[in-house]
Design a protein around this motif. Structure first.
Motif, PDB file in Angstrom:
ATOM      1  N   SER A   1       0.825  -1.210   0.000  1.00  0.00           N
ATOM      2  CA  SER A   1       0.000   0.000   0.000  1.00  0.00           C
ATOM      3  C   SER A   1       0.856   1.256   0.000  1.00  0.00           C
ATOM      4  CB  SER A   1      -0.932  -0.020   1.216  1.00  0.00           C
ATOM      5  OG  SER A   1      -1.680   1.167   1.288  1.00  0.00           O
ATOM      6  N   ILE A   2       1.838   1.275   0.861  1.00  0.00           N
ATOM      7  CA  ILE A   2       2.699   2.462   0.945  1.00  0.00           C
ATOM      8  C   ILE A   2       3.544   2.604  -0.322  1.00  0.00           C
ATOM      9  CG2 ILE A   2       4.621   3.492   2.229  1.00  0.00           C
ATOM     10  CD1 ILE A   2       3.466   2.143   4.735  1.00  0.00           C
ATOM     11  N   PHE A   3       4.082   1.452  -0.788  1.00  0.00           N
ATOM     12  CA  PHE A   3       4.938   1.509  -1.988  1.00  0.00           C
ATOM     13  C   PHE A   3       4.138   1.972  -3.195  1.00  0.00           C
ATOM     14  CE2 PHE A   3       6.503  -0.606  -5.822  1.00  0.00           C
ATOM     15  CZ  PHE A   3       7.775  -0.064  -5.902  1.00  0.00           C
ATOM     16  N   PHE A   4       2.947   1.369  -3.389  1.00  0.00           N
ATOM     17  CA  PHE A   4       2.152   1.725  -4.559  1.00  0.00           C
ATOM     18  C   PHE A   4       1.608   3.150  -4.457  1.00  0.00           C
ATOM     19  CE2 PHE A   4       1.254  -3.017  -5.170  1.00  0.00           C
ATOM     20  CZ  PHE A   4       2.290  -3.142  -6.091  1.00  0.00           C
ATOM     21  N   SER A   5       1.383   3.642  -3.224  1.00  0.00           N
ATOM     22  CA  SER A   5       0.904   5.024  -3.096  1.00  0.00           C
ATOM     23  C   SER A   5       1.944   6.019  -3.574  1.00  0.00           C
ATOM     24  CB  SER A   5       0.510   5.310  -1.653  1.00  0.00           C
ATOM     25  OG  SER A   5       1.661   5.312  -0.817  1.00  0.00           O
ATOM     26  N   ALA A   6       3.195   5.579  -3.613  1.00  0.00           N
ATOM     27  CA  ALA A   6       4.257   6.477  -4.104  1.00  0.00           C
ATOM     28  C   ALA A   6       4.241   6.612  -5.615  1.00  0.00           C
ATOM     29  CB  ALA A   6       5.626   5.959  -3.638  1.00  0.00           C
ATOM     30  N   LEU A   7       3.647   5.625  -6.329  1.00  0.00           N
ATOM     31  CA  LEU A   7       3.605   5.692  -7.792  1.00  0.00           C
ATOM     32  C   LEU A   7       2.800   6.888  -8.284  1.00  0.00           C
ATOM     33  CD1 LEU A   7       3.167   1.920  -8.742  1.00  0.00           C
ATOM     34  CD2 LEU A   7       5.213   3.332  -8.956  1.00  0.00           C
ATOM     35  N   PRO A   8       1.557   7.096  -7.833  1.00  0.00           N
ATOM     36  CA  PRO A   8       0.833   8.285  -8.311  1.00  0.00           C
ATOM     37  C   PRO A   8       1.525   9.585  -7.932  1.00  0.00           C
ATOM     38  CG  PRO A   8      -0.668   6.734  -7.296  1.00  0.00           C
ATOM     39  CD  PRO A   8       0.715   6.257  -7.006  1.00  0.00           C
ATOM     40  N   ILE A   9       2.146   9.643  -6.764  1.00  0.00           N
ATOM     41  CA  ILE A   9       2.859  10.847  -6.363  1.00  0.00           C
ATOM     42  C   ILE A   9       4.031  11.100  -7.310  1.00  0.00           C
ATOM     43  CG2 ILE A   9       4.217  11.918  -4.521  1.00  0.00           C
ATOM     44  CD1 ILE A   9       1.266  11.794  -3.912  1.00  0.00           C
ATOM     45  N   SER A  10       4.729  10.021  -7.656  1.00  0.00           N
ATOM     46  CA  SER A  10       5.871  10.164  -8.578  1.00  0.00           C
ATOM     47  C   SER A  10       5.393  10.606  -9.952  1.00  0.00           C
ATOM     48  CB  SER A  10       6.619   8.835  -8.692  1.00  0.00           C
ATOM     49  OG  SER A  10       7.085   8.425  -7.430  1.00  0.00           O
ATOM     50  N   ILE A  11       4.314  10.001 -10.423  1.00  0.00           N
ATOM     51  CA  ILE A  11       3.777  10.391 -11.728  1.00  0.00           C
ATOM     52  C   ILE A  11       3.307  11.835 -11.689  1.00  0.00           C
ATOM     53  CG2 ILE A  11       1.930   9.919 -13.394  1.00  0.00           C
ATOM     54  CD1 ILE A  11       2.112   6.963 -12.546  1.00  0.00           C
ATOM     55  N   LEU A  12       2.678  12.221 -10.568  1.00  0.00           N
ATOM     56  CA  LEU A  12       2.227  13.612 -10.428  1.00  0.00           C
ATOM     57  C   LEU A  12       3.405  14.568 -10.522  1.00  0.00           C
ATOM     58  CD1 LEU A  12      -0.026  15.671  -9.863  1.00  0.00           C
ATOM     59  CD2 LEU A  12       0.330  15.224  -7.409  1.00  0.00           C
ATOM     60  N   ALA A  13       4.495  14.173  -9.889  1.00  0.00           N
ATOM     61  CA  ALA A  13       5.703  15.026  -9.962  1.00  0.00           C
ATOM     62  C   ALA A  13       6.203  15.134 -11.391  1.00  0.00           C
ATOM     63  CB  ALA A  13       6.780  14.449  -9.049  1.00  0.00           C
ATOM     64  N   ILE A  14       6.164  13.999 -12.101  1.00  0.00           N
ATOM     65  CA  ILE A  14       6.594  14.026 -13.514  1.00  0.00           C
ATOM     66  C   ILE A  14       5.672  14.917 -14.324  1.00  0.00           C
ATOM     67  CG2 ILE A  14       6.844  12.602 -15.577  1.00  0.00           C
ATOM     68  CD1 ILE A  14       7.684  10.302 -13.714  1.00  0.00           C
ATOM     69  N   PHE A  15       4.370  14.810 -14.101  1.00  0.00           N
ATOM     70  CA  PHE A  15       3.408  15.617 -14.854  1.00  0.00           C
ATOM     71  C   PHE A  15       3.565  17.106 -14.553  1.00  0.00           C
ATOM     72  CE2 PHE A  15      -0.239  13.128 -16.863  1.00  0.00           C
ATOM     73  CZ  PHE A  15       0.566  12.052 -17.162  1.00  0.00           C
ATOM     74  N   ILE A  16       3.798  17.405 -13.300  1.00  0.00           N
ATOM     75  CA  ILE A  16       3.984  18.815 -12.953  1.00  0.00           C
ATOM     76  C   ILE A  16       5.257  19.350 -13.598  1.00  0.00           C
ATOM     77  CG2 ILE A  16       4.439  20.393 -11.046  1.00  0.00           C
ATOM     78  CD1 ILE A  16       2.586  18.671  -9.331  1.00  0.00           C
ATOM     79  N   TYR A  17       6.298  18.519 -13.568  1.00  0.00           N
ATOM     80  CA  TYR A  17       7.559  18.941 -14.176  1.00  0.00           C
ATOM     81  C   TYR A  17       7.383  19.109 -15.685  1.00  0.00           C
ATOM     82  CZ  TYR A  17      12.465  18.860 -15.576  1.00  0.00           C
ATOM     83  OH  TYR A  17      13.683  19.180 -16.126  1.00  0.00           O
ATOM     84  N   SER A  18       6.551  18.264 -16.292  1.00  0.00           N
ATOM     85  CA  SER A  18       6.343  18.296 -17.751  1.00  0.00           C
ATOM     86  C   SER A  18       4.987  18.881 -18.107  1.00  0.00           C
ATOM     87  CB  SER A  18       6.471  16.884 -18.335  1.00  0.00           C
ATOM     88  OG  SER A  18       7.694  16.267 -17.969  1.00  0.00           O
ATOM     89  N   LYS A  19       4.519  19.811 -17.303  1.00  0.00           N
ATOM     90  CA  LYS A  19       3.158  20.309 -17.498  1.00  0.00           C
ATOM     91  C   LYS A  19       2.951  21.056 -18.808  1.00  0.00           C
ATOM     92  CE  LYS A  19       4.107  24.503 -14.825  1.00  0.00           C
ATOM     93  NZ  LYS A  19       3.711  25.324 -13.671  1.00  0.00           N
ATOM     94  N   ASN A  20       4.013  21.607 -19.345  1.00  0.00           N
ATOM     95  CA  ASN A  20       3.876  22.379 -20.577  1.00  0.00           C
ATOM     96  C   ASN A  20       4.145  21.546 -21.826  1.00  0.00           C
ATOM     97  OD1 ASN A  20       3.257  24.820 -19.251  1.00  0.00           O
ATOM     98  ND2 ASN A  20       5.427  25.108 -18.776  1.00  0.00           N
TER      99      ASN A  20
END
Length: 883
Positions: free
Chosen positions: A617-636
């Motif tokens: 649960s904890i490990f998989f919860s980090a996946l959306p957070i990581s993807i969110l970080a990637i999306f924010i970094y690549s938002k444009n």
């Protein structure tokens, strides 16, 4: 005229009487049956009567009706023990006469009668004391002064009953020293009877408590054929029945040896499985039975004695020691009579030749014979019997005469005399409350009646040195105290009566019996019980813990079989009547004799399954957070902007919460966890699926809005997505709120699913609400799947629908599989199944929706261009399909 009228009948009656008298002269003379008077007396100001069985005339043969009964019932055999009893009364009277404060200036005398242990003799003695005539006539009194104020006696209950009926008619006090029959406690029948020995009611109750104390529940009962034996034995039987014990047999010992059935009784005893036998009898009645037991070699039985024979010297013979050693019984409280030993020693035929039966007593004690001066010497001495000299010492026979003063019956006689003297003292001193007649006027020693003494005896309360507390209850009984005596065999073969405890019937419950267990010695055939050698007498062996007693049809309640307790029940007591269920949180052990705590089962963080699920649960919860970080970094970048960036952010946040919501299901169910976990899961997943639905709808609208003259262009704005998400989520929120308000979930312990295990779980409160919440999620997922499926043929460069289709397909597959698995499991595995479904469905959404985009952003940056997204070439299409 009138004189002749009345004189004529009188003259006729006179001549009739004369004629009758003349006729009587020609008939044989008739008179009452006569017995020789067995009484002797000593004068005094006040007389006290006493009736004692100095001789034994009860062991006679059957009546033949060929000679006078008086000749068939001789009183020739003097009983040395009984001779001491009447000596105790004489001693007590002399002691009172020498006392300076008790009855000063008054001399007590006595009238003593030898009953020979026969009812007819005791009756004659009673009438002799009441009338003063050698040939007593009822209702006549020929004493020159007055009759004895009270009568001390008799020994047996059967004789005392006869005496008490006559003395009660005249309200004449009677104090028995040995009659213990409960019948004599009836004040309606015996209003003037008292005794210094407790009633058999108390003894029977004490004996029953004694038997139960040692765990003896299979008892044999023997009772002599008299009021004393029969009434006492029946009371014991009733008390044993109330206590749950049983009587194996009940036999009657005949008092007449001619009718003896000792062989039958001995056979019953020998063949009975009862090892403990209670005998309500006097010692002499038991002799034929004991002789038969010796002949049949009956040993290994434990005898429970009553006060009729507990300290019998007659039965303490070496030939009975093998049978009677180990006997345990009740005897009346012992006490000391100071100076009685010295008084007894001073009695001697040489210095008191005319003392009552002293020469005959001497012959019995020392086994010698006095020479008759009127008979030639050569005709008397046959060289087989020693000649009495008068120089013999009683110490050589009785040992220490100080021990002689502790004899129980002697002490009772001594107490009875002192109780009478104290009643006289109270009456003459006008002690407050003691004299109801002529208030304020003291009674003169020469002017009172026995019925006045009777009232004072009722109220006497005696307590001083040498005499324990003595008083009489409303039934004429003293305090119910007994000594518990054990028969112990000495090395030389004789039996010693050893005091090993006490019984006080007036003590509080649980404190009536006091034992010196270490002093007890038992007969053969015993076993070790609780560190003490105790005989065993039960019909059936005890049922251990884990079993219950089951009655055997046709057998007494003490005969039973042991039945194991049913599954889930236990018994932790020996001989338990029924089995019991353990408390809800406990379970019987393997032997079913104890309750142990049940294992409390729930999904623990510490166990491997819980640890694995929590880690995932904890490990998989980090996946959306990581993807969110990637999306924010690549938002444009075009790929992020082209797929509804804000909705993607919300979806990633909701997926993080989906993974983390599984942690609420792990650990001990508490009120807070049970209340929020299903509602949180439902609302979070509803928000997540609503975001996916909003993305799918926006893809379809955006594609169709590019067509000429399309009316959908007005809906191509973020507001529509937010409205879809808000409405769909709000419905789930309202449904869950209603659930929590109307039938909220709560923690509970499930003890029915798994025997021996307590399942700590959350009760959903309303199963309808739970399945309605889960069904709503399925509805949203189905709608999203259908919309995405219909949009799967949109141009590839703009097509996100096919990834949503796969994600919804995975989501629905997981939860459709969850339903049967969830319903078929219980306990922690049910919770683990739901956690797994949450993690699997959440991971399916993340992987299907966002992994392709992350692949392009991180590994195929050349594809993350506007030109590529707007391209229509085949090569471009293949690349997008490959992704």
């Amino acid at each position: 005229m009138y004189i002749s009228r009345y004189l004529q009948p009188c003259l006729s009656l006179f001549w009739a009487l004369v004629s009758l008298a003349a006729a009587q002269d020609n008939l044989p003379q008739c008179h009452l049956q006569r017995f020789s008077v067995g009484g002797f007396s000593r004068d005094g100001d006040i007389l006290i009567g006493g009736i004692f069985p100095i001789h034994d005339g009860s062991l006679h043969k059957a009546f033949t009706f060929t000679e006078e009964p008086a000749k068939q019932t001789p009183c020739e055999e003097l009983i040395s023990d009984y001779y001491q009893w009447f000596q105790a009364m004489v001693f007590a009277i002399e002691e009172i006469n020498n006392h300076s404060k008790l009855l000063p200036n008054i001399t007590l005398g006595f009238r003593i009668f030898d009953s020979c242990m026969m009812i007819q003799h005791a009756l004659k003695g009673t009438l002799w004391m009441l009338t003063g005539l050698e040939e007593p006539i009822p209702n006549y009194q020929c004493w020159r002064t007055r009759p004895p104020v009270a009568i001390i006696g008799e020994t047996t209950s059967s004789i005392s009953v006869v005496m008490a009926r006559i003395l009660g008619l005249y309200h004449h006090p009677q104090i028995s020293y040995s009659a213990s029959s409960s019948l004599l406690s009836d004040r309606n029948q015996f209003p003037s009877f008292f005794r210094t020995i407790p009633s058999d009611d108390f003894q029977a109750q004490g004996l029953a408590q004694l038997l139960i104390h040692f765990g003896w529940t299979w008892i044999g009962l023997l009772a002599e054929d008299s009021d004393y034996g029969q009434q006492g034995a029946h009371i014991v039987q009733e008390e044993l029945t109330l206590a749950g014990a049983c009587v194996a047999f009940f036999e009657t010992i005949p008092t007449n040896r001619v009718k003896s059935n000792t062989y039958h009784i001995a056979w019953v005893i020998k063949n009975s499985t009862a090892n403990v036998i209670v005998i309500f009898s006097t010692d002499y009645v038991m002799i034929p039975l004991l002789d038969e037991l010796v002949r049949q070699r009956v040993t290994g039985k434990t005898w429970i004695s009553t006060d009729g024979w507990t300290t019998s010297t007659v039965l303490a013979d070496e030939k009975y020691s093998e049978i009677l050693s180990g006997t345990l019984g009740f005897d009346i409280n012992s006490g000391q009579v100071h100076n009685l030993g010295e008084y007894f020693t001073n009695i001697n035929p040489l210095n008191s030749p005319d003392y009552f039966y002293i020469r005959q007593f001497w012959e019995v004690v020392f086994g010698c014979k006095w020479l008759d001066p009127e008979v030639p010497l050569n005709m008397q001495n046959n060289n087989t019997t020693a000649v009495c000299t008068g120089n013999e010492k009683l110490d050589s026979v009785y040992g220490n005469l100080n021990e002689f003063t502790t004899f129980r019956i002697i002490y009772n006689i001594y107490t009875a005399v002192h109780a009478t003297a104290n009643a006289l003292q109270d009456m003459m001193s006008c002690r407050s409350g003691s004299v109801p007649f002529n208030i304020g006027i003291c009674v003169d020693s020469g002017d009172f009646q026995p019925w006045q003494v009777l009232h004072c005896i009722r109220n006497v309360h005696l307590q001083r040195k040498g005499i324990t507390e003595v008083f009489f209850d409303k039934h004429g009984n003293p305090p119910p105290r007994y000594d518990i005596v054990n028969w112990q065999k000495w090395s030389q073969g004789t039996v010693w009566h050893r005091k090993v405890g006490e019984y006080d019937g007036s003590a509080p419950a649980g404190e009536t019996l006091l034992f010196n267990v270490s002093a007890l010695l038992w007969t053969k055939g015993s076993r070790e019980v609780g560190g003490t050698t105790v005989p065993v007498s039960v019909c059936s062996p005890s049922c251990p813990g884990g079993f219950r007693k089951a009655a055997i049809q046709g057998k007494p309640i003490c005969c039973f079989q042991c039945v194991p307790c049913p599954q889930g029940e236990m018994s932790n007591q020996t001989d338990s009547v029924e089995c019991f269920k353990c408390p809800w949180d406990q379970w019987p052990n393997e032997k079913q004799d104890k309750c142990r705590m049940k294992t409390i089962e729930f999904l623990l963080y510490e166990e491997p399954l819980g640890t694995t699920l929590a880690t995932c649960s904890i490990f998989f919860s980090a996946l959306p957070i990581s993807i969110l970080a990637i999306f924010i970094y690549s938002k444009n970048t075009p790929i992020v902007r082209a797929n509804n960036r804000s909705i993607s952010y919300l979806l990633l946040l909701s997926l993080t919460l989906c993974f983390l919501s599984s942690l609420i299901f792990i650990g001990h169910p508490s009120n807070e966890k049970c209340l929020i976990r299903q509602a949180a899961f439902g609302i979070i997943f509803a928000f997540c699926v609503s975001c996916i639905l909003a993305k799918t709808i926006m893809v379809v609208i955006a594609f169709n809005a590019t067509k000429p003259n399309s009316q959908l262009r007005i809906w191509v704005r973020p507001l529509l997505s937010y409205m879809v998400i808000s409405v769909c989520t709000l419905i789930q929120v309202l449904q869950c709120a209603s659930w929590l308000i109307l039938s909220p979930p709560f923690p509970e312990y499930n003890i029915h699913t798994k025997p021996g295990t307590v399942i700590a779980e959350c009760n959903d409160g309303s199963q309808i609400a739970f399945w309605f919440m889960l069904g709503y999620l399925g509805l949203l997922a189905t709608i999203s799947f259908m919309v995405a499926f219909l949009a799967r043929k949109l141009p590839d460069s703009f097509n996100e629908a096919k990834f949503i289709t796969f994600s919804m397909l995975a989501f629905l597959s997981v939860w459709l599989s969850f339903i049967p698995a969830y319903l078929s499991t219980r306990g922690k595995y049910m919770v683990a199944m739901e956690v797994f479904a949450i993690l699997a469905s959440s991971f399916g959404l993340v992987s299907c929706v966002f992994f392709p985009k992350c692949y392009i952003i991180l590994l195929k940056s050349e594809m993350n261009t506007k030109g590529y997204l707007m391209g229509r070439g085949a090569s471009l299409t293949k690349k997008v399909k490959h992704i």
